[in-house]
Design a protein around this motif. Structure first.
Motif, PDB file in Angstrom:
ATOM      1  N   ALA A 101      22.276  38.401  69.423  1.00 39.94           N
ATOM      2  CA  ALA A 101      23.090  39.039  68.388  1.00 39.94           C
ATOM      3  C   ALA A 101      24.546  38.803  68.736  1.00 39.94           C
ATOM      4  O   ALA A 101      24.910  38.736  69.921  1.00 39.94           O
ATOM      5  N   VAL A 102      25.373  38.676  67.725  1.00 39.12           N
ATOM      6  CA  VAL A 102      26.804  38.470  67.943  1.00 39.12           C
ATOM      7  C   VAL A 102      27.492  39.821  68.112  1.00 39.12           C
ATOM      8  O   VAL A 102      27.281  40.748  67.317  1.00 39.12           O
ATOM      9  N   VAL A 103      28.295  39.924  69.158  1.00 38.37           N
ATOM     10  CA  VAL A 103      29.132  41.108  69.379  1.00 38.37           C
ATOM     11  C   VAL A 103      30.574  40.660  69.229  1.00 38.37           C
ATOM     12  O   VAL A 103      31.043  39.793  69.983  1.00 38.37           O
ATOM     13  N   SER A 104      31.273  41.226  68.234  1.00 39.27           N
ATOM     14  CA  SER A 104      32.668  40.862  67.974  1.00 39.27           C
ATOM     15  C   SER A 104      33.550  42.086  68.157  1.00 39.27           C
ATOM     16  O   SER A 104      33.222  43.176  67.667  1.00 39.27           O
ATOM     17  N   ALA A 105      34.649  41.918  68.843  1.00 34.70           N
ATOM     18  CA  ALA A 105      35.617  43.004  69.029  1.00 34.70           C
ATOM     19  C   ALA A 105      36.895  42.667  68.264  1.00 34.70           C
ATOM     20  O   ALA A 105      37.457  41.582  68.431  1.00 34.70           O
ATOM     21  N   LYS A 106      37.295  43.606  67.414  1.00 34.62           N
ATOM     22  CA  LYS A 106      38.533  43.450  66.659  1.00 34.62           C
ATOM     23  C   LYS A 106      39.435  44.621  66.996  1.00 34.62           C
ATOM     24  O   LYS A 106      39.052  45.527  67.728  1.00 34.62           O
ATOM     25  N   GLN A 107      40.622  44.635  66.448  1.00 37.23           N
ATOM     26  CA  GLN A 107      41.571  45.684  66.806  1.00 37.23           C
ATOM     27  C   GLN A 107      41.071  47.078  66.440  1.00 37.23           C
ATOM     28  O   GLN A 107      41.341  48.054  67.137  1.00 37.23           O
ATOM     29  N   ARG A 157      26.127  41.575  64.683  1.00 35.79           N
ATOM     30  CA  ARG A 157      25.502  40.776  63.627  1.00 35.79           C
ATOM     31  C   ARG A 157      24.285  40.047  64.175  1.00 35.79           C
ATOM     32  O   ARG A 157      24.308  39.527  65.293  1.00 35.79           O
ATOM     33  N   ALA A 158      23.221  40.022  63.372  1.00 35.17           N
ATOM     34  CA  ALA A 158      22.009  39.301  63.757  1.00 35.17           C
ATOM     35  C   ALA A 158      21.362  38.711  62.517  1.00 35.17           C
ATOM     36  O   ALA A 158      21.501  39.246  61.411  1.00 35.17           O
ATOM     37  N   ASP A 196      16.605  34.185  57.320  1.00 34.75           N
ATOM     38  CA  ASP A 196      16.226  34.690  56.004  1.00 34.75           C
ATOM     39  C   ASP A 196      16.876  36.031  55.712  1.00 34.75           C
ATOM     40  O   ASP A 196      17.049  36.411  54.551  1.00 34.75           O
ATOM     41  N   LEU A 197      17.220  36.742  56.760  1.00 34.69           N
ATOM     42  CA  LEU A 197      17.756  38.100  56.657  1.00 34.69           C
ATOM     43  C   LEU A 197      18.875  38.250  57.673  1.00 34.69           C
ATOM     44  O   LEU A 197      18.751  37.789  58.816  1.00 34.69           O
ATOM     45  N   GLU A 198      19.962  38.884  57.258  1.00 39.59           N
ATOM     46  CA  GLU A 198      21.100  39.077  58.158  1.00 39.59           C
ATOM     47  C   GLU A 198      21.607  40.508  58.038  1.00 39.59           C
ATOM     48  O   GLU A 198      21.700  41.055  56.933  1.00 39.59           O
ATOM     49  N   TYR A 212      26.413  30.420  66.475  1.00 44.28           N
ATOM     50  CA  TYR A 212      25.486  31.350  65.817  1.00 44.28           C
ATOM     51  C   TYR A 212      25.497  31.123  64.306  1.00 44.28           C
ATOM     52  O   TYR A 212      26.564  31.042  63.685  1.00 44.28           O
ATOM     53  N   PRO A 213      24.320  30.992  63.679  1.00 42.89           N
ATOM     54  CA  PRO A 213      24.281  30.726  62.226  1.00 42.89           C
ATOM     55  C   PRO A 213      24.744  31.934  61.413  1.00 42.89           C
ATOM     56  O   PRO A 213      24.597  33.089  61.840  1.00 42.89           O
TER      57      PRO A 213
END
Length: 373
Positions: free
Chosen positions: A33-39, A45-46, A50-52, A117-118
């Motif tokens: 899974a994507v881990v994103s840090a923003k301000q 996100r995963a 077919d499903l996100e 990551y797609p």
């Protein structure tokens, strides 16, 4: 990337996200899974292509960035963190390792670049409606059990959403596996004119139900494009492909109300069917129902194990009738109806049976009979 987040909130979000990931996958990054840090916080996100799902939550971000980590492993780690603790998440400069720690616990996880990551592309969402969470939950819960698991008839592997002529201001939800059919309608906020008929896959329906439980009475926004559905609840966004197929004309399967009507307590009938089929060794678990005046008898005969019979009180005023059903299918419908009475409309031993309940007039169930000895 570096941030600190509440362990309980982080664990809950990660538990929801990791369900989308496939544990055994020929594409290794899809287990991540994507881990994103923003301000202003972090985003998870995963996808399984077919499903996100995308979820946002608050965090104290010291250094923005993004990476992808093994979803199941991170979820298990967060679930075992001490209650009330704060989790520090930091990805190393080389982008190959991320550290996760709370208190005296610290873990180092292998990562993959988030750039690999797609991501599902959004379509042109042509129609938008909105449901109260509890209304959508109730409707989908009434029909989910009837979704087919037979992959050859892929167009039955989901729930059909459409605007029925009989309920022009509502969305009607339908599921069938060819042996039973369930339909329920609910009125959304927003104009349903032009809402296209769509088939939403089984896995997506399960995830929408989960989101609806969390939403409660809060609104759920539903957007539809030619081949995708996007569902938004608060800061959580679910995007799914639709099933590309033609759902059968379900209205042809629903017979007119018959002249034999039986009214029986749903929980009592479900429990009785479960008890008598204990002796059944057949895969179909056939049970014979014999309706007579104010009397219903359930019987099962098994050449290997013996026989069983149970009587149930019923309100019935028609001609005597014997009919066979798959006991599990009958019990499933009674379970969905829950407490209260089920109204069973019978025609003859070879015709579909319609089951309704006065407490939910928006839902209709159809059960096909089966031959019993």
């Amino acid at each position: 990337m570096k941030f600190v987040a509440d362990a309980k909130a982080f664990a809950a979000a990660m538990a929801a996200v990791q369900k989308i990931c496939e544990r055994r996958n020929s594409i290794p990054i899809l287990s991540n899974a994507v881990v994103s840090a923003k301000q202003d916080g972090i985003e998870l996100r995963a996808t399984d292509l077919d499903l996100e799902i995308t979820m946002a939550l608050g965090a104290a971000v010291a250094r923005p960035g993004a990476t992808s980590v093994p979803a199941q492993l991170l979820s298990d780690i967060l679930r075992k963190m001490a209650p009330g603790s704060e989790v520090m998440f930091e990805s190393e400069p080389d982008g190959q390792v991320a550290s996760v720690g709370a208190g005296r616990s610290k873990f180092r996880l292998q990562t993959l670049p988030d750039s690999d990551y797609p991501q599902m592309t959004d379509g042109n969402y042509s129609h938008t409606i909105q449901f109260a969470g509890d209304a959508l939950l109730e409707a989908l819960s009434k029909v989910q059990f009837a979704i087919s698991t037979e992959e050859t008839r892929y167009y039955l592997n989901g729930v059909f959403w459409n605007v029925d002529d009989a309920q022009p201001d509502a969305i009607t939800f339908v599921a069938t596996d060819g042996h039973r059919l369930a339909t329920s309608y609910r009125q959304p906020d927003g104009d349903v004119d032009g809402f296209p008929p769509i088939i939403v896959p089984r896995k997506t329906i399960s995830e929408i139900i989960t989101l609806a439980k969390v939403a409660g009475t809060d609104p759920i926004k539903v957007e539809v494009s030619e081949n995708k559905i996007r569902v938004t609840v608060g800061t959580t966004v679910l995007v799914s492909k639709l099933i590309d197929g033609t759902f059968p004309d379900y209205k042809r399967v629903i017979p007119a109300i018959g002249n034999r009507i039986a009214i029986v307590a749903s929980k009592i009938l479900s429990a009785a069917a479960d008890r008598v089929t204990t002796v059944s060794s057949e895969r179909g678990r056939a049970v014979k129902l014999t309706f007579t005046d104010e009397h219903l008898s359930l019987t099962v005969n098994s050449p290997d194990n013996g026989s069983a019979e149970e009587d149930v009180d019923v309100q019935y005023g028609g001609e005597p009738l014997e009919i066979g059903f798959n006991a599990k299918y009958l019990s499933d419908i009674m379970t969905v109806i829950g407490t209260g009475d089920a109204r069973i409309s019978l025609i003859d031993p070879g015709s579909p049976t319609v089951i309704t309940t006065d407490k939910d007039p928006a839902s209709v169930y159809v059960l096909m009979p089966m031959r019993v000895g």
